[in-house]
Design an enzyme around this catalytic site. Sequence first.
Site, PDB file in Angstrom:
ATOM      1  N   CYS A   1       0.849  -1.190   0.000  1.00 21.29           N
ATOM      2  CA  CYS A   1       0.000   0.000   0.000  1.00 21.29           C
ATOM      3  C   CYS A   1       0.887   1.243   0.000  1.00 21.29           C
ATOM      4  O   CYS A   1       1.746   1.390   0.879  1.00 21.29           O
ATOM      5  CB  CYS A   1      -0.918  -0.014   1.223  1.00 21.29           C
ATOM      6  SG  CYS A   1      -1.888   1.491   1.377  1.00 21.29           S
TER       7      CYS A   1
ATOM      8  N   ASP B   1      -0.585  -5.608   0.370  1.00 20.62           N
ATOM      9  CA  ASP B   1      -1.908  -5.870  -0.199  1.00 20.62           C
ATOM     10  C   ASP B   1      -1.838  -7.173  -0.996  1.00 20.62           C
ATOM     11  O   ASP B   1      -0.772  -7.538  -1.497  1.00 20.62           O
ATOM     12  CB  ASP B   1      -2.337  -4.726  -1.131  1.00 20.62           C
ATOM     13  CG  ASP B   1      -2.994  -3.576  -0.388  1.00 20.62           C
ATOM     14  OD1 ASP B   1      -3.598  -3.806   0.665  1.00 20.62           O
ATOM     15  OD2 ASP B   1      -2.885  -2.433  -0.869  1.00 20.62           O
TER      16      ASP B   1
END
Lengths: 129, 129, 129, 129, 129, 129, 129, 129, 129, 129
Positions: free
Chosen positions: A34, A41
């Site tokens: 992220c 992520d």
Amino acid sequence: MSTQPNRDLDTFPNPEPQRDYTIRMRIPEFTCLCPKTGQPDFATIHLEYVPEAACVELKSLKLYIWSFRDEGAFHEAVTNRILADLVAATNPRFMRVRADFWMRGGIDTSVIVEHRADNWHPGTAVALP
Amino acid sequence: MSTQPNRDLDTFPNPEPQRDYTIRMRIPEFTCLCPKTGQPDFATIHLEYVPEAACVELKSLKLYIWSFRDEGAFHEAVTNRILADLVAATNPRFMRVRADFWMRGGIDTSVIVEHRADNWHPGTAVALP
Amino acid sequence: MSTQPNRDLDTFPNPEPQRDYTIRMRIPEFTCLCPKTGQPDFATIHLEYVPEAACVELKSLKLYIWSFRDEGAFHEAVTNRILADLVAATNPRFMRVRADFWMRGGIDTSVIVEHRADNWHPGTAVALP
Amino acid sequence: MSTQPNRDLDTFPNPEPQRDYTIRMRIPEFTCLCPKTGQPDFATIHLEYVPEAACVELKSLKLYIWSFRDEGAFHEAVTNRILADLVAATNPRFMRVRADFWMRGGIDTSVIVEHRADNWHPGTAVALP
Amino acid sequence: MSTQPNRDLDTFPNPEPQRDYTIRMRIPEFTCLCPKTGQPDFATIHLEYVPEAACVELKSLKLYIWSFRDEGAFHEAVTNRILADLVAATNPRFMRVRADFWMRGGIDTSVIVEHRADNWHPGTAVALP
Amino acid sequence: MSTQPNRDLDTFPNPEPQRDYTIRMRIPEFTCLCPKTGQPDFATIHLEYVPEAACVELKSLKLYIWSFRDEGAFHEAVTNRILADLVAATNPRFMRVRADFWMRGGIDTSVIVEHRADNWHPGTAVALP
Amino acid sequence: MSTQPNRDLDTFPNPEPQRDYTIRMRIPEFTCLCPKTGQPDFATIHLEYVPEAACVELKSLKLYIWSFRDEGAFHEAVTNRILADLVAATNPRFMRVRADFWMRGGIDTSVIVEHRADNWHPGTAVALP
Amino acid sequence: MSTQPNRDLDTFPNPEPQRDYTIRMRIPEFTCLCPKTGQPDFATIHLEYVPEAACVELKSLKLYIWSFRDEGAFHEAVTNRILADLVAATNPRFMRVRADFWMRGGIDTSVIVEHRADNWHPGTAVALP
Amino acid sequence: MSTQPNRDLDTFPNPEPQRDYTIRMRIPEFTCLCPKTGQPDFATIHLEYVPEAACVELKSLKLYIWSFRDEGAFHEAVTNRILADLVAATNPRFMRVRADFWMRGGIDTSVIVEHRADNWHPGTAVALP
Amino acid sequence: MSTQPNRDLDTFPNPEPQRDYTIRMRIPEFTCLCPKTGQPDFATIHLEYVPEAACVELKSLKLYIWSFRDEGAFHEAVTNRILADLVAATNPRFMRVRADFWMRGGIDTSVIVEHRADNWHPGTAVALP
Ligand SMILES: [Ca+2]
Ligand SMILES: [Ca+2]
Ligand SMILES: [Ca+2]
Ligand SMILES: [Ca+2]
Ligand SMILES: [Ca+2]
Ligand SMILES: [Ca+2]
Ligand SMILES: [Ca+2]
Ligand SMILES: [Ca+2]
Ligand SMILES: [Ca+2]
Ligand SMILES: [Ca+2]
Ligand SMILES: [Ca+2]
Ligand SMILES: [Ca+2]
Ligand SMILES: [Ca+2]
Ligand SMILES: [Ca+2]
Ligand SMILES: [Ca+2]
Ligand SMILES: [Ca+2]
């Protein structure tokens, strides 16, 4: 062949270029970071395309997917980026990339992006009963 | 950024405005109050849209959803309200909101609402076999 | 409000009459009697509609469904009857009723009936990828 | 009414002939014999139709299905035969028969056959979101 | 009839050539060899077609599928090859072959190929509600 | 045989009384009335038992289940009542009744009741790997 | 080898008689006739056993199952009969037969019967986490 | 009866106190607040118990669950609290509460708590094959 | 390391030999030949074991599974053979092999075989609620 | 609190230490590197435990899981390592870790490891019918 993460995408010649047909791939092991928090992520990438002259080589695609592991990337931007890279490498008649990201903040997000060659029109779909 | 419920919706610039593409979100934690009885209602909200210049910011969307927790709202009206708020904030090319409410009186109810920009027409859908 | 079975259907004003949108209900607790044998039949009723000026009130719909409990009704006729009653009460732009009856004689039967207002045409469906 | 297998199909008057609507039946207990080997074959029959003046009577349909139990029948031919018999009995606006046969030689086979009356055209399908 | 792997495909006459209808087969036991590594690959083959004068004979199809067991074959090429062989043997109005290969390198791949006879056009699909 | 609702349960002789074995039935069409509100309740009844001298006759069981249609009955009491009636009729070695009631007030309720004959002990269960 | 229905069950020598192990078979194509009405009944048979000296031969088991096609048989009796025949043919250490019959009169019925050799005791089951 | 959130739990007399039996409830609409952040948490509560003299009254249980809506509560503590309150109200022979909380920080959490009366021992479980 | 089929099984030292723990593997790509007909058979192999000093090396296991591709093998014998080979290679505390073969003659077959070291006893299983 | 990957595990006091109860967590976002090839591996971690004095803090657990992202780790060793770290941090009465790794070389692998405190014995499990 390298087993390092690699942003280059290899291809091989489409064995049946005179025909429109579909190649569909599911890649459940995508991870990036992220850009705001630096935290990981995860997503499953779905790729489907109608090849023109070139098909994506499987091992090269795996190393390409791996290359995002240490990169900061927003959901919407990275999905568009993956499509752009795959289109640049294979110049397909049609291509669709769907990224299904895992829940963040109680919200599931998917992003779906398409490319269609200027000179290409899909044939009439045949929906058998 | 506040962690209070908040009716304001933040956005960020669409990273690929020259292309129509889909952003799809599932938000399973919506709750409001029944205006007749004051008792809690629950729903899962499904949002999908084609962005124009702006995308919905995820954390802001979460706080927006939270803001209905103490508000009385009928199923049909609140689904239209959520669509109106999201359209006002993002001015999308197309947006659809579906709210799947939990069973009341032995009956399950869903409400599905759409907005389409005046100047926007969907491209021909490509249904690969 | 009565808690007796009741063939009358109450409505409330559509909160967003300027827009076509969908209301979808699942009613798993329908039972009537077989006109030939007098034995109970069971079905799940699926209702979906685009409201004009009026929406079906939930509790009234529950009492209406209850009103068939002691009535003899053939599968095909009762599904058409339910549609007719709901159309008479709400005058919708579009309405569909599907009744999934439980197996009789080793055969599962569903009946699906639709009403479309004379002056109404569905907008172009948007199928996002 | 007989409880013998019976190739005759009884009907009853369509209670709503002024409207196109769907009747859909699932019949999981079909069995016949392989004409080559004499061994039993099994299938689930799916029937869906838009009635004209007549609907198929349920018990008669059950006895009709039973009538294939001792008959040799190829997959493709028997599915066409069932459609022909049902069309002859009910003269529907539209009818579709799908037979899902159980695995033989490591291969699953389904056969799907349709009939459309010369003078009938389906209305525009309404696909609510 | 031989029980050796066999690249020849037998057919039988279509029992209902005056009608377009669908024959759909699922063949979960396909295996061939990777041309690069010599290691086994596995797939489930899905075949669906509208026959013209000839239908594929089931046992012959099984022996044909078996004939790939010791052959090196790329995913894209072998799926096109299977379609070409089946088209050559049956000359259908329409045929679709889908091969779902098992995961390699963390990626699932399917290939879907179609043939349509020059003089054939699908009838209007009837989508009953 | 009557086709009226009937609280009497018929039996037939256990064809294999020298052996403990299981008979398991699923009855998805139970309905009774809420004693407080008079409104209909619905449940699926699951019955499993080890017969002694008598087995429950199927059609009689169906008419017995029907007999609750107009009776007010609490969830806990009616499940115990059904067990008591079935035990009185069949005097089994072991019997279990589970009633899965449909959601009321946002809460799903199941009630599970067992009877074991004084002189009966289950054999050692054999759990094959 | 005959391809007629055949009540005789062939066996082959257990290849590993010094070890208790499980053989489990699912036979979805059982049909017989209801002794009361003469109408067809259908079931899926589940067989699991620990062999002693003999194993059930697969094709012979198929012909045995076929042999009930024209026989009247009650659910409880026929399941016990199948177990008795299989025990007589193979004399296993342990055997269980479960017959899942299709819905009749709105009620699903399964019958489960076991045989354990006098001199056999199951080893302690190992339940790995 | 009040329709306000209410921490008091009403009961009714167990209609069959001489027998151990199970009452099982699923309550999918629990929400409370995170004590650290003040943000909403959601869970599905599963309750199962063997009643002694008292059973939990359904509507009162719904109001009790509602009473946590504005309360800060940790996952582990609130599950123990709900068990303690239900035990205090009903004094059951045995009770189990399971709370399945929705994903937070990419992690799903469930908490399962049990109470057993000092003087109570479960009967031997009968596991029919 | 060879990429030829290979009956030898490599191992690596158990990293935690002082503790009983479970390793569970699913191998969906097993194929061998029927000794009677020479035709291919397919199975999914499930392996679970408690290692002693050695663990099965993954790539070696893959080449071992491949080695059955051209070998005639009965279901019962080959499952026992795989267990024997794996036990000889790893000398585990406990091992279970389950082979789920694909349908033949309308019958699905699974074979499940276990080995337990003489000196090993499973600890008491902990079944958390 | 840091949002860096962090091998330290924080805890909070068990709110109900006088009672044995279960905390169960599912962590679908584990990734590490293969020590042989350096390529990424992925797993879902399942954790369940009976706390003694301390419970695992959720955010700290997330950062701990993240800390394996750039670490080479064999399946068997890393699962044992995670258990050891969690036991060292929380000293639980009982703890089980299951890691379900994604397919490699056509083989799915899970590793399941348990710790039980010397002085702890599970209570008798209550299996309600
Ligand atoms: Ca890294
Ligand atoms: Ca997602
Ligand atoms: Ca509140
Ligand atoms: Ca709903
Ligand atoms: Ca049905
Ligand atoms: Ca016959
Ligand atoms: Ca089939
Ligand atoms: Ca695949
Ligand atoms: Ca009545
Ligand atoms: Ca329920
Ligand atoms: Ca059944
Ligand atoms: Ca509040
Ligand atoms: Ca959860
Ligand atoms: Ca070979
Ligand atoms: Ca199988
Ligand atoms: Ca796995």
